[in-house]
Design an enzyme around this catalytic site. Sequence first.
Site, mmCIF file in Angstrom:
data_model
loop_
_atom_site.group_PDB
_atom_site.id
_atom_site.type_symbol
_atom_site.label_atom_id
_atom_site.label_comp_id
_atom_site.label_asym_id
_atom_site.label_seq_id
_atom_site.Cartn_x
_atom_site.Cartn_y
_atom_site.Cartn_z
ATOM 1 N N GLY A 154 -19.499 -20.870 -12.915
ATOM 2 C CA GLY A 154 -18.169 -21.258 -13.397
ATOM 3 C C GLY A 154 -17.572 -20.149 -14.237
ATOM 4 N N SER A 155 -16.688 -20.533 -15.138
ATOM 5 C CA SER A 155 -15.952 -19.543 -15.922
ATOM 6 C C SER A 155 -16.835 -18.909 -17.003
ATOM 7 C CB SER A 155 -14.763 -20.237 -16.587
ATOM 8 O OG SER A 155 -15.245 -21.312 -17.376
ATOM 9 N N GLY B 47 -19.911 -20.342 -19.449
ATOM 10 C CA GLY B 47 -21.171 -19.617 -19.654
ATOM 11 C C GLY B 47 -21.459 -19.367 -21.130
ATOM 12 N N GLU C 170 -23.750 -17.515 -13.228
ATOM 13 C CA GLU C 170 -22.862 -16.879 -12.233
ATOM 14 C C GLU C 170 -21.440 -17.164 -12.689
ATOM 15 O OE1 GLU C 170 -23.702 -15.010 -9.790
ATOM 16 O OE2 GLU C 170 -25.737 -15.547 -9.182
ATOM 17 N N CYS D 285 -14.538 -16.100 -7.003
ATOM 18 C CA CYS D 285 -15.050 -15.281 -8.111
ATOM 19 C C CYS D 285 -14.988 -13.806 -7.734
ATOM 20 C CB CYS D 285 -16.473 -15.691 -8.462
ATOM 21 S SG CYS D 285 -17.561 -15.737 -7.044
HETATM 22 P P1 NAD Z 1 -15.352 -24.174 -15.022
HETATM 23 O O1 NAD Z 1 -16.080 -23.239 -15.917
HETATM 24 O O2 NAD Z 1 -14.164 -24.864 -15.509
HETATM 25 O O3 NAD Z 1 -16.379 -25.324 -14.533
HETATM 26 C C1 NAD Z 1 -17.554 -25.024 -13.831
HETATM 27 C C2 NAD Z 1 -18.547 -26.162 -13.985
HETATM 28 O O4 NAD Z 1 -19.070 -26.166 -15.310
HETATM 29 C C3 NAD Z 1 -17.961 -27.553 -13.777
HETATM 30 O O5 NAD Z 1 -18.910 -28.344 -13.078
HETATM 31 C C4 NAD Z 1 -17.778 -28.062 -15.199
HETATM 32 O O6 NAD Z 1 -17.792 -29.465 -15.307
HETATM 33 C C5 NAD Z 1 -18.990 -27.454 -15.876
HETATM 34 N N1 NAD Z 1 -18.903 -27.260 -17.330
HETATM 35 C C6 NAD Z 1 -17.866 -26.780 -18.042
HETATM 36 N N2 NAD Z 1 -18.204 -26.656 -19.338
HETATM 37 C C7 NAD Z 1 -19.501 -27.057 -19.443
HETATM 38 C C8 NAD Z 1 -20.416 -27.174 -20.530
HETATM 39 N N3 NAD Z 1 -20.076 -26.843 -21.777
HETATM 40 N N4 NAD Z 1 -21.662 -27.626 -20.281
HETATM 41 C C9 NAD Z 1 -22.030 -27.955 -19.025
HETATM 42 N N5 NAD Z 1 -21.198 -27.888 -17.956
HETATM 43 C C10 NAD Z 1 -19.945 -27.443 -18.169
HETATM 44 O O7 NAD Z 1 -15.022 -23.337 -13.685
HETATM 45 P P2 NAD Z 1 -14.098 -23.728 -12.440
HETATM 46 O O8 NAD Z 1 -12.667 -23.705 -12.843
HETATM 47 O O9 NAD Z 1 -14.629 -24.938 -11.757
HETATM 48 O O10 NAD Z 1 -14.388 -22.491 -11.449
HETATM 49 C C11 NAD Z 1 -13.748 -21.265 -11.508
HETATM 50 C C12 NAD Z 1 -14.576 -20.246 -12.265
HETATM 51 O O11 NAD Z 1 -15.886 -20.147 -11.711
HETATM 52 C C13 NAD Z 1 -14.003 -18.843 -12.177
HETATM 53 O O12 NAD Z 1 -14.144 -18.215 -13.421
HETATM 54 C C14 NAD Z 1 -14.881 -18.173 -11.128
HETATM 55 O O13 NAD Z 1 -14.916 -16.775 -11.201
HETATM 56 C C15 NAD Z 1 -16.203 -18.777 -11.432
HETATM 57 N N6 NAD Z 1 -17.110 -18.706 -10.295
HETATM 58 C C16 NAD Z 1 -18.139 -17.792 -10.345
HETATM 59 C C17 NAD Z 1 -18.983 -17.652 -9.248
HETATM 60 C C18 NAD Z 1 -20.095 -16.644 -9.260
HETATM 61 O O14 NAD Z 1 -20.974 -16.746 -8.406
HETATM 62 N N7 NAD Z 1 -20.111 -15.677 -10.159
HETATM 63 C C19 NAD Z 1 -18.803 -18.463 -8.116
HETATM 64 C C20 NAD Z 1 -17.757 -19.395 -8.118
HETATM 65 C C21 NAD Z 1 -16.923 -19.504 -9.219
#
Ligand code: NAD
Length: 516
Positions: free
Chosen positions: A247-248, A252, A269, A303
């Site tokens: 995720g974002s 992380g 990731e 991403c």
């Molecule tokens: P996001 O960070 O909003 O959410 C990702 C996931 O994390 C969701 O399931 C969310 O519910 C969970 N989450 C959020 N905060 C959390 C916490 N404090 N504790 C536990 N879980 C939590 O991301 P998004 O908007 O769904 O996706 C887009 C982002 O993901 C972009 O930044 C993109 O670059 C990144 N991404 C990275 C990769 C990679 O492999 N590097 C792949 C796909 C997406």
Amino acid sequence: MTTMQTTLPTADDIRDRVRVALQAIGADVPLGEPGQPGLQASTPITGDVLFTVAENTAEEADAAIAAAAEAFTAWRTTPAPVRGALVARLGELLIEHKADLATLVTVEAGKITSEALGEVQEMIDICQFAVGLSRQLYGKTIASERPGHRLMETWHPLGVVGVITAFNFPVAVWAWNTAVALVCGDTVVWKPSELTPLTAVACQALIERAAHDVGAPGTVSRLIQGGREIGETLVDDPRVALVSATGSVRMGRQVGPRVAARFGKALLELGGNNAAIVTPSADLDLAVRGIVFSAAGTAGQRCTTLRRVIAHRSVVDTVVERVVTAYRSLPVGDPSAEGTLVGPLIHERSYRDMVGALEQAEADGGEVIGGEHCAIGGELGAGAYYVRPAVVRMPAQTAVVHDETFAPIVYVLTYDDLDEAIALNNAVPQGLSSAIFTTDVREAERFMAADGSDCGIANVNIGTSGAEIGGAFGGEKQTGGGRESGSDSWKAYMRRATNTVNYSSELPLAQGVQFG
Ligand code: NAD
């Protein structure tokens, strides 16, 4: 060519597609009416809420972790090739239901059909990779300094793997983790994005069916649905040995330190800010095609999306002109319609972020070309957000360029010598993907050398997105350092033991130490 559709399917049409796909997959879950308590399963195609899906409580999440921990006690000693049979069966079911699952990906994530099918193909590919891996979990034998001794490494399953995934790869990232974790002898608890609960339900039905078909316990892979709070149960629970979170960077930052505080393992990731350098020797036909796919594909919501073009002064005008021309003919609209290449943004916030970034870029002296809202099926506010991809010529790499705006904006920067281009490539806080377009072998090698790109992925003459299974995927710096889906990334899902075996009748000590 018409580049904008004027009609969209109705919410009821989309609901029917979802019902048909879920039924074909065998996902028999209750779907509530919109607005009922639970997760609101919506579609970016129209912006409508389609159904309500049950949201798990913290107690239910705890029970899922307990069930996976219990399943682990038997799964860890099941021979790895037998574990591979489960993943092989999952792969077969994915082949059978490729189109059904892709339909759901299009509905929930807004991907065009071809990219949605590609995402499911990636799941099939990782299953095949993991099945092969189930007979290749090698340890090393190391020469011992002591006579009559054998020194070796053995690899063992870790335990429960908590998988947290993002909306934009709603099914592939689960498969990357789950296929590898299962052959490694781990069990899995998955918390998908709250924006994509329907695809998650479908994946869970397929893994449960695969487990049933091969006689594996259904509890080796569990699903818990909900938002951040439910994800936090995985982050904080000491029974979860590894948290693999995609995720974002913001997410992380929250997850990494919490897992570290309990000495758990984390595989992160996170976001990217990917660049392509276009050199004077580049094949510009190839470069422009690579740029357009990487920057505008998935409406800029990968991403690995190309967010920066760093072009040599001698080619920058031509590159911009050709990309802008290509952008003008990109069909924007309903991602499920034939011919569409750019689907919707996921939600209003993404659109607002895009508008904000373009305004800031302009204030920083940038020249914005494209980026307009396409009012398909209604005006802004109707709930669906279709945009034309934007090209922004920037005088410098300002703060807005350092951010990952999750939308189709590509900033164009100009360079004079390769050192400067590489420095610009590396100047952002993220380190996921990068590329160089060149026909000069010295430039290509320099880009991939120790003083070249600092990213986890450094490509030559292809764009930044569209990685294949087999190579380890992931990035450095704020991207989190994780590696998944290929090469020796399986090691993150196992623990290593170093074994020294003395088969002599003496007890020599290492380093020649004498003791009594
Ligand atoms: P996001 O960070 O909003 O959410 C990702 C996931 O994390 C969701 O399931 C969310 O519910 C969970 N989450 C959020 N905060 C959390 C916490 N404090 N504790 C536990 N879980 C939590 O991301 P998004 O908007 O769904 O996706 C887009 C982002 O993901 C972009 O930044 C993109 O670059 C990144 N991404 C990275 C990769 C990679 O492999 N590097 C792949 C796909 C997406």
